[in-house]
Write a protein that holds these residues in place. Structure first.
Motif, PDB file in Angstrom:
ATOM      1  N   LEU A  78       0.811  -1.204   0.000  1.00 23.35           N
ATOM      2  CA  LEU A  78       0.000   0.000   0.000  1.00 23.35           C
ATOM      3  C   LEU A  78       0.848   1.259   0.000  1.00 23.35           C
ATOM      4  N   LYS A  79       1.970   1.253   0.719  1.00 25.72           N
ATOM      5  CA  LYS A  79       2.893   2.401   0.711  1.00 25.72           C
ATOM      6  C   LYS A  79       3.454   2.629  -0.687  1.00 25.72           C
ATOM      7  N   ILE A  80       3.887   1.554  -1.332  1.00 28.75           N
ATOM      8  CA  ILE A  80       4.448   1.659  -2.678  1.00 28.75           C
ATOM      9  C   ILE A  80       3.393   2.165  -3.648  1.00 28.75           C
ATOM     10  N   SER A  81       2.175   1.666  -3.520  1.00 30.77           N
ATOM     11  CA  SER A  81       1.084   2.098  -4.391  1.00 30.77           C
ATOM     12  C   SER A  81       0.776   3.580  -4.192  1.00 30.77           C
ATOM     13  N   ALA A  82       0.782   4.031  -2.944  1.00 28.61           N
ATOM     14  CA  ALA A  82       0.508   5.446  -2.648  1.00 28.61           C
ATOM     15  C   ALA A  82       1.606   6.353  -3.204  1.00 28.61           C
ATOM     16  N   GLU A  83       2.852   5.903  -3.104  1.00 29.19           N
ATOM     17  CA  GLU A  83       3.974   6.692  -3.637  1.00 29.19           C
ATOM     18  C   GLU A  83       3.916   6.792  -5.151  1.00 29.19           C
TER      19      GLU A  83
END
Length: 85
Positions: A78-83
């Motif tokens: 989810l962090k990677i997707s948000a970035e």
């Protein structure tokens, strides 16, 4: 062996951290199982993972650890997707 799922295209056998093999194999097998909201992915559909863990009849310790490790994978994805935005 629970850490190598039958029918998996990829199977992690020689992980640097063997205790993560079950969660990694589950994620590879069911990586398309995301809950999605209006703004995109919000989390993994854990019901799929819970069902598979029940079906595999892993120990309570392995079950709990796999759920924790899947949570770590979920958070990082989810962090990677948000970035990536």
């Amino acid at each position: 062996i629970a850490s190598c799922l039958v029918g998996s295209e990829m199977c992690i056998r020689d992980s640097p951290l063997p205790e993560n093999a079950l969660a990694l194999n589950l994620y590879r097998r069911f990586s398309s199982q995301w809950r999605v909201g209006a703004s995109g992915a919000v989390g993994l559909d854990m019901n799929v993972f819970l069902h598979e863990l029940d079906r595999l009849r892993v120990s309570e310790e392995a079950y709990d650890y796999a759920l924790w490790a899947l949570g770590v994978i979920e958070d990082e994805a989810l962090k990677i997707s948000a970035e990536a935005g």
